[in-house]
Design an enzyme around this catalytic site. Structure first.
Site, short mmCIF file in Angstrom:
data_model
loop_
_atom_site.label_atom_id
_atom_site.label_comp_id
_atom_site.label_asym_id
_atom_site.label_seq_id
_atom_site.Cartn_x
_atom_site.Cartn_y
_atom_site.Cartn_z
N CYS A 1 0.75 -1.38 -0.32
CA CYS A 1 0.21 0.39 -0.55
C CYS A 1 1.01 1.39 0.06
CB CYS A 1 -1.07 -0.25 1.27
SG CYS A 1 -2.14 1.00 0.98
N ASP B 1 -9.69 -5.24 -5.57
CA ASP B 1 -8.78 -3.80 -4.84
C ASP B 1 -9.50 -2.89 -5.84
OD1 ASP B 1 -7.56 -2.26 -2.82
OD2 ASP B 1 -5.75 -3.08 -3.46
N HIS C 1 -8.11 -5.38 -1.48
CA HIS C 1 -7.01 -4.57 -0.92
C HIS C 1 -6.21 -5.03 0.34
CE1 HIS C 1 -4.35 -1.08 -0.24
NE2 HIS C 1 -4.26 -1.07 0.79
#
Lengths: 377, 173
Positions: free
Chosen positions: A147, A301, A330
């Site tokens: 991320c 995601d 995600h």
């Protein structure tokens, strides 16, 4: 509602053999879920103030791989998502294969940390990498970023390509112009300057509320209805509690990191244009990334769409570029059953194949540009 | 109403009232105005949300009535939850609604800033260190910590390089 209907609603709870989790006071003063995460043991081997470097030792004693991996997680929420419980632990998968795992724990930024910038975060990564190189007498380390940590890792790899053996980007934000999610709709209205000038660090509660509002019906209602339906399944209840604990146990984000991330990376999308300046005059050129690159994405995601991560493919000079994807969101990329069955064994193989035949004979040979950060100081 | 409040002489505005007290009075009024604005904005959002929700539920219910087969409670729940999720998603994506939300959030920050300023001016009157004083101090500490970290990293880099017999090139590429 008549009496029998009421009884049918409470029945699952009465039958349940699960001991309800106790509510304890958390560090924030609010209640916290007294359930332990099933994490792998680790040692703090290095610290720079609140930021700590954790070391996880391999679970096997033979066939150890020479190249350790450093994992950089985002500053939003905590790294535990990679090690929530043994059967869904990315870290355990690495350790079982004989890879030494290091991880940066960003800690809890206090008000005194509000002036920290991405430059400082990259500096922390550099200190960690140097520590690992010294400890293992090697000159290159594998680097994995998840991320926001993936964005930081890409920036770091562009600065110090000679210190990175393999770069693994997991659901990393690279091209922020891609995306039609709710976060992209609201992002246009986000005034990061006003938020930081008023609040200093960005409170975790505010961020959590923002994430819940991305899909309020499923995240604030449907999720708990499903939990209620599974109340008799002890394992499911524990999984749920661990996930809840992870979601709501999040640190504040240093104000200046947030400002820089939102304004320069998210809104102005400077990284893909090679216009992002870590410090004035220190531009990040992704073309300098020349090591084997693995991109891990979740097909569903919506927070960091796969295309955002995959955009780096055409911006680097790495000869070897590989993408692994899985039908997950995600978070599902890290903890999903399918991801642990199909994705992570492939990732471990990929890393393992590129972590052998390379040892302590190769001494550190800083080349031109190796000390860019230091030269700027 | 708040405009009238502004012209209404407060208790402190008697003979001998200082300029500083007058400023504080204005700050209070400003804060009250912001609270009123915030209330109006949130109420508008609440009404919009409620209207959308009622429309969604009415549409979902009419689908249930039309349905020839008897639906299981779980089917009804799924249809209902999907309808609300899709409806709220559409509402949150609407530029007008999104900008209303952003405006309300911005006013919340204004309220926070105005109340902080009020506390700050009160602290200044009695010579107590304020939030901005502390922030200045934090910035100083941050810069010192940063310098220390950089110096120690420089030292480590030099010792590593000299032990390996290589020259560290500090020039930027």
């Amino acid at each position: 509602m008549n009496a029998s209907e009421k009884d049918s609603l409470v029945e699952p709870f009465l039958k349940s053999s699960v001991v309800p989790p106790k509510l304890e006071s958390s560090s924030h003063g609010g209640p916290s879920l007294a359930i332990d995460l099933e994490t792998m043991p680790s040692d703090v081997v290095h610290a720079y103030g609140r930021v700590k470097l954790l070391h996880y030792k391999p679970t096997i004693s033979t066939g150890l791989l020479k190249i350790p991996i450093l994992i950089v997680y985002a500053m939003i929420n905590r790294y535990h998502i990679l090690d929530l419980q043994h059967d869904r632990s990315v870290i355990k998968q690495y350790l079982d294969r004989g890879i030494d795992v290091y991880l940066i724990d960003w800690g809890d930024p206090g008000p005194e940390d509000m002036y920290e910038t991405i430059y400082d975060c990259v500096g922390y990564i550099d200190s960690a990498i140097d520590f690992i190189r010294r400890e293992h007498s090697i000159d290159k380390v594998s680097l994995q970023g998840y991320c926001q940590g993936g964005t930081f890792s890409a920036i770091y790899a562009a600065l110090y390509p000679n210190k990175i053996r393999n770069l693994i980007l997991q659901a990393a934000g690279i091209d922020f112009s891609i995306g039609e999610g709710m976060i992209d709709v609201w992002g246009k209205y986000l005034d990061a300057d006003k938020i930081v000038d008023t609040l200093g660090n960005v409170p975790s509660d505010l961020l959590n509320f923002g994430f819940l509002m991305l899909d309020p019906v499923h995240l604030m209602l449907d999720k708990y209805v499903k939990f209620y339906e599974d109340i008799n399944d002890q394992e499911k209840v524990k999984n749920f509690m661990r996930m809840e604990k992870w979601i709501f146990d999040s640190p504040d984000v240093p104000g200046e990191v947030y400002r820089q991330f939102v304004n320069e990376l998210y809104k102005e999308n400077r990284l893909v244009k090679n216009e992002f300046e870590l410090e004035p005059g220190l531009k990040i050129n992704l073309k300098r990334i020349d090591m084997p690159l693995l991109m891990i994405v979740g097909e569903n995601d919506s927070l960091m769409p796969p295309e955002s991560t995959l955009a780096i493919k055409n911006l680097v000079s790495s000869e070897e570029k590989q993408t692994f994807s899985v039908k997950a969101g995600h978070i599902g990329v890290s903890v999903g059953t399918l991801a642990h069955k199909e994705l992570w064994p492939k990732v471990v193989d990929w890393i393992a194949d590129r972590s052998t035949g390379y040892g302590d004979k190769n001494k550190a040979t800083p080349r031109k540009g190796a000390a860019i950060l230091k030269s700027k100081r | 109403m708040l405009e009238k409040l502004n012209s209404f002489p407060p208790l402190s505005m008697v003979e001998g009232t200082t300029d500083r007290e007058l400023i504080r009075h204005n700050e209070y009024v400003e804060l009250l105005k912001l609270y009123e604005q915030l209330y109006v904005q949130w109420f508008g959002i609440y009404i919009d949300f409620l209207r959308t929700l009622m429309t969604i539920i009415a549409t979902a219910n009419s689908e249930f009535v039309k349905s020839p087969a008897t639906l299981e409670p779980r089917q009804i729940y799924n249809t209902w939850i999907d309808a609300i999720a899709n409806g709220t998603d559409a509402l949150f994506r609407e530029p007008v609604f999104a900008s209303k939300l952003a405006k309300a959030f911005s006013t919340m920050l204004d309220v926070k800033k105005a109340s902080d300023d009020l506390v700050e001016s009160s602290y200044r009157m009695i010579s107590i260190p304020t939030k901005s004083d502390v922030r200045k101090l934090y910035k100083e500490i941050y810069l010192i910590k940063k310098k220390l970290r950089e110096l120690s990293e420089d030292k480590k880099a030099s010792s590593t390089a000299s032990s390996l017999g290589v020259r560290v090139d500090n020039t930027k590429e």
